[in-house]
Design a protein around this motif. Structure first.
Motif, mmCIF file in Angstrom:
data_model
loop_
_atom_site.group_PDB
_atom_site.id
_atom_site.type_symbol
_atom_site.label_atom_id
_atom_site.label_comp_id
_atom_site.label_asym_id
_atom_site.label_seq_id
_atom_site.Cartn_x
_atom_site.Cartn_y
_atom_site.Cartn_z
ATOM 1 N N SER A 184 43.049 9.059 -3.040
ATOM 2 C CA SER A 184 42.155 8.851 -1.901
ATOM 3 C C SER A 184 40.758 8.399 -2.342
ATOM 4 O O SER A 184 40.019 7.820 -1.556
ATOM 5 C CB SER A 184 42.052 10.130 -1.065
ATOM 6 N N LEU A 185 40.402 8.654 -3.599
ATOM 7 C CA LEU A 185 39.085 8.286 -4.119
ATOM 8 C C LEU A 185 39.089 6.952 -4.866
ATOM 9 O O LEU A 185 38.034 6.421 -5.188
ATOM 10 C CB LEU A 185 38.562 9.393 -5.038
ATOM 11 N N SER A 186 40.254 6.435 -5.169
ATOM 12 C CA SER A 186 40.420 5.126 -5.814
ATOM 13 C C SER A 186 39.684 4.970 -7.146
ATOM 14 O O SER A 186 38.809 4.113 -7.290
ATOM 15 C CB SER A 186 39.994 3.999 -4.868
ATOM 16 N N PRO A 187 40.033 5.774 -8.154
ATOM 17 C CA PRO A 187 39.410 5.584 -9.469
ATOM 18 C C PRO A 187 39.857 4.261 -10.094
ATOM 19 O O PRO A 187 40.870 3.678 -9.684
ATOM 20 C CB PRO A 187 39.930 6.772 -10.283
ATOM 21 N N ALA A 188 39.100 3.791 -11.081
ATOM 22 C CA ALA A 188 39.460 2.556 -11.779
ATOM 23 C C ALA A 188 40.788 2.716 -12.509
ATOM 24 O O ALA A 188 41.595 1.793 -12.564
ATOM 25 C CB ALA A 188 38.360 2.168 -12.755
ATOM 26 N N ALA A 189 41.021 3.912 -13.068
ATOM 27 C CA ALA A 189 42.272 4.202 -13.779
ATOM 28 C C ALA A 189 42.427 5.717 -13.887
ATOM 29 O O ALA A 189 41.446 6.452 -13.825
ATOM 30 C CB ALA A 189 42.259 3.578 -15.172
ATOM 31 N N VAL A 190 43.669 6.158 -14.034
ATOM 32 C CA VAL A 190 43.952 7.578 -14.255
ATOM 33 C C VAL A 190 44.934 7.706 -15.409
ATOM 34 O O VAL A 190 45.707 6.785 -15.689
ATOM 35 C CB VAL A 190 44.526 8.278 -13.007
ATOM 36 N N GLN A 191 44.898 8.867 -16.062
ATOM 37 C CA GLN A 191 45.781 9.097 -17.196
ATOM 38 C C GLN A 191 45.995 10.592 -17.312
ATOM 39 O O GLN A 191 45.115 11.378 -17.004
ATOM 40 C CB GLN A 191 45.138 8.526 -18.456
ATOM 41 N N GLY A 192 47.188 10.987 -17.711
ATOM 42 C CA GLY A 192 47.438 12.401 -17.927
ATOM 43 C C GLY A 192 48.918 12.728 -17.929
ATOM 44 O O GLY A 192 49.770 11.874 -17.677
ATOM 45 N N TYR A 193 49.210 13.990 -18.194
ATOM 46 C CA TYR A 193 50.597 14.452 -18.262
ATOM 47 C C TYR A 193 51.333 14.256 -16.938
ATOM 48 O O TYR A 193 52.551 14.201 -16.911
ATOM 49 C CB TYR A 193 50.655 15.920 -18.655
ATOM 50 N N ARG A 194 50.617 14.156 -15.830
ATOM 51 C CA ARG A 194 51.261 13.921 -14.532
ATOM 52 C C ARG A 194 52.057 12.617 -14.571
ATOM 53 O O ARG A 194 53.069 12.463 -13.900
ATOM 54 C CB ARG A 194 50.199 13.872 -13.435
ATOM 55 N N TYR A 195 51.616 11.671 -15.373
ATOM 56 C CA TYR A 195 52.253 10.353 -15.427
ATOM 57 C C TYR A 195 53.181 10.213 -16.626
ATOM 58 O O TYR A 195 54.249 9.632 -16.516
ATOM 59 C CB TYR A 195 51.176 9.264 -15.426
ATOM 60 N N HIS A 196 52.754 10.713 -17.772
ATOM 61 C CA HIS A 196 53.606 10.657 -18.968
ATOM 62 C C HIS A 196 52.932 11.397 -20.110
ATOM 63 O O HIS A 196 51.713 11.443 -20.197
ATOM 64 C CB HIS A 196 53.882 9.211 -19.396
ATOM 65 N N ARG A 197 53.713 11.954 -20.974
ATOM 66 C CA ARG A 197 53.210 12.639 -22.168
ATOM 67 C C ARG A 197 52.799 11.596 -23.211
ATOM 68 O O ARG A 197 53.294 10.469 -23.200
ATOM 69 C CB ARG A 197 54.298 13.538 -22.748
ATOM 70 N N PRO A 198 51.909 11.959 -24.136
ATOM 71 C CA PRO A 198 51.547 11.036 -25.221
ATOM 72 C C PRO A 198 52.784 10.663 -26.036
ATOM 73 O O PRO A 198 53.735 11.448 -26.122
ATOM 74 C CB PRO A 198 50.576 11.853 -26.075
ATOM 75 N N MET A 199 52.761 9.453 -26.599
ATOM 76 C CA MET A 199 53.903 8.992 -27.394
ATOM 77 C C MET A 199 53.429 8.065 -28.502
ATOM 78 O O MET A 199 52.365 7.456 -28.384
ATOM 79 C CB MET A 199 54.919 8.289 -26.493
ATOM 80 N N PRO A 200 54.222 7.950 -29.554
ATOM 81 C CA PRO A 200 53.887 7.013 -30.640
ATOM 82 C C PRO A 200 53.880 5.572 -30.118
ATOM 83 O O PRO A 200 54.566 5.245 -29.142
ATOM 84 C CB PRO A 200 55.008 7.212 -31.658
ATOM 85 N N ILE A 201 53.145 4.710 -30.767
ATOM 86 C CA ILE A 201 52.993 3.322 -30.319
ATOM 87 C C ILE A 201 54.329 2.591 -30.215
ATOM 88 O O ILE A 201 54.540 1.814 -29.287
ATOM 89 C CB ILE A 201 51.985 2.544 -31.208
ATOM 90 N N GLN A 202 55.257 2.853 -31.127
ATOM 91 C CA GLN A 202 56.557 2.182 -31.077
ATOM 92 C C GLN A 202 57.315 2.593 -29.811
ATOM 93 O O GLN A 202 57.934 1.758 -29.140
ATOM 94 C CB GLN A 202 57.414 2.512 -32.317
ATOM 95 N N GLU A 203 57.258 3.864 -29.480
ATOM 96 C CA GLU A 203 57.916 4.347 -28.268
ATOM 97 C C GLU A 203 57.234 3.778 -27.026
ATOM 98 O O GLU A 203 57.879 3.434 -26.043
ATOM 99 C CB GLU A 203 57.893 5.873 -28.235
ATOM 100 N N PHE A 204 55.916 3.663 -27.071
ATOM 101 C CA PHE A 204 55.170 3.103 -25.949
ATOM 102 C C PHE A 204 55.574 1.655 -25.700
ATOM 103 O O PHE A 204 55.748 1.239 -24.555
ATOM 104 C CB PHE A 204 53.665 3.206 -26.225
ATOM 105 N N SER A 205 55.754 0.876 -26.763
ATOM 106 C CA SER A 205 56.187 -0.515 -26.619
ATOM 107 C C SER A 205 57.536 -0.584 -25.919
ATOM 108 O O SER A 205 57.734 -1.401 -25.012
ATOM 109 C CB SER A 205 56.272 -1.202 -27.980
ATOM 110 N N ARG A 206 58.464 0.267 -26.310
ATOM 111 C CA ARG A 206 59.784 0.311 -25.654
ATOM 112 C C ARG A 206 59.649 0.746 -24.197
ATOM 113 O O ARG A 206 60.300 0.214 -23.310
ATOM 114 C CB ARG A 206 60.738 1.236 -26.412
ATOM 115 N N PHE A 207 58.780 1.721 -23.952
ATOM 116 C CA PHE A 207 58.547 2.202 -22.601
ATOM 117 C C PHE A 207 58.042 1.090 -21.699
ATOM 118 O O PHE A 207 58.521 0.925 -20.571
ATOM 119 C CB PHE A 207 57.539 3.362 -22.660
ATOM 120 N N LEU A 208 57.101 0.290 -22.178
ATOM 121 C CA LEU A 208 56.564 -0.813 -21.380
ATOM 122 C C LEU A 208 57.624 -1.860 -21.075
ATOM 123 O O LEU A 208 57.650 -2.430 -19.983
ATOM 124 C CB LEU A 208 55.383 -1.460 -22.092
ATOM 125 N N LYS A 209 58.499 -2.133 -22.024
ATOM 126 C CA LYS A 209 59.549 -3.120 -21.807
ATOM 127 C C LYS A 209 60.525 -2.671 -20.736
ATOM 128 O O LYS A 209 61.051 -3.478 -19.981
ATOM 129 C CB LYS A 209 60.283 -3.407 -23.111
#
Length: 93
Positions: free
Chosen positions: A66-91
């Protein structure tokens, strides 16, 4: 309460807010939405985008939508991951 942003010109191109600074330890939904809204108002008055990190619950996410931040990040969306796993996640997305 939370301090107000300084009135003088900030040498910044955005602000980062950690949700954990707004609630009691172990109670992520125990925060004052009015304080959060006030911080958004102060950032907007200065023309600074506000990025919110540490979002853990659906209630936090709902209020932030409701407040429209520029961006949000946190465990609500996904746990931290290694860069290789992140690349696969994005694909996959």
């Amino acid at each position: 309460g939370l301090p107000e942003l300084p009135e003088e010109e900030l040498p910044a191109d955005g602000l980062r807010l950690d949700m954990r600074s707004l609630h009691e330890v172990g109670k992520p939904d125990a925060f004052d939405p009015g304080k959060l809204s006030s911080l958004f108002d102060q950032a907007e008055q200065r023309g600074l985008p506000l990025v919110v990190v540490g979002v853990e619950t659906e209630l936090q996410a709902k209020i932030l939508r409701s407040l429209s931040p520029a961006a949000v990040q946190g465990y609500r969306y996904h746990r931290p991951m290694p860069i290789q796993e992140f690349s696969r996640f994005l694909k996959k997305e």
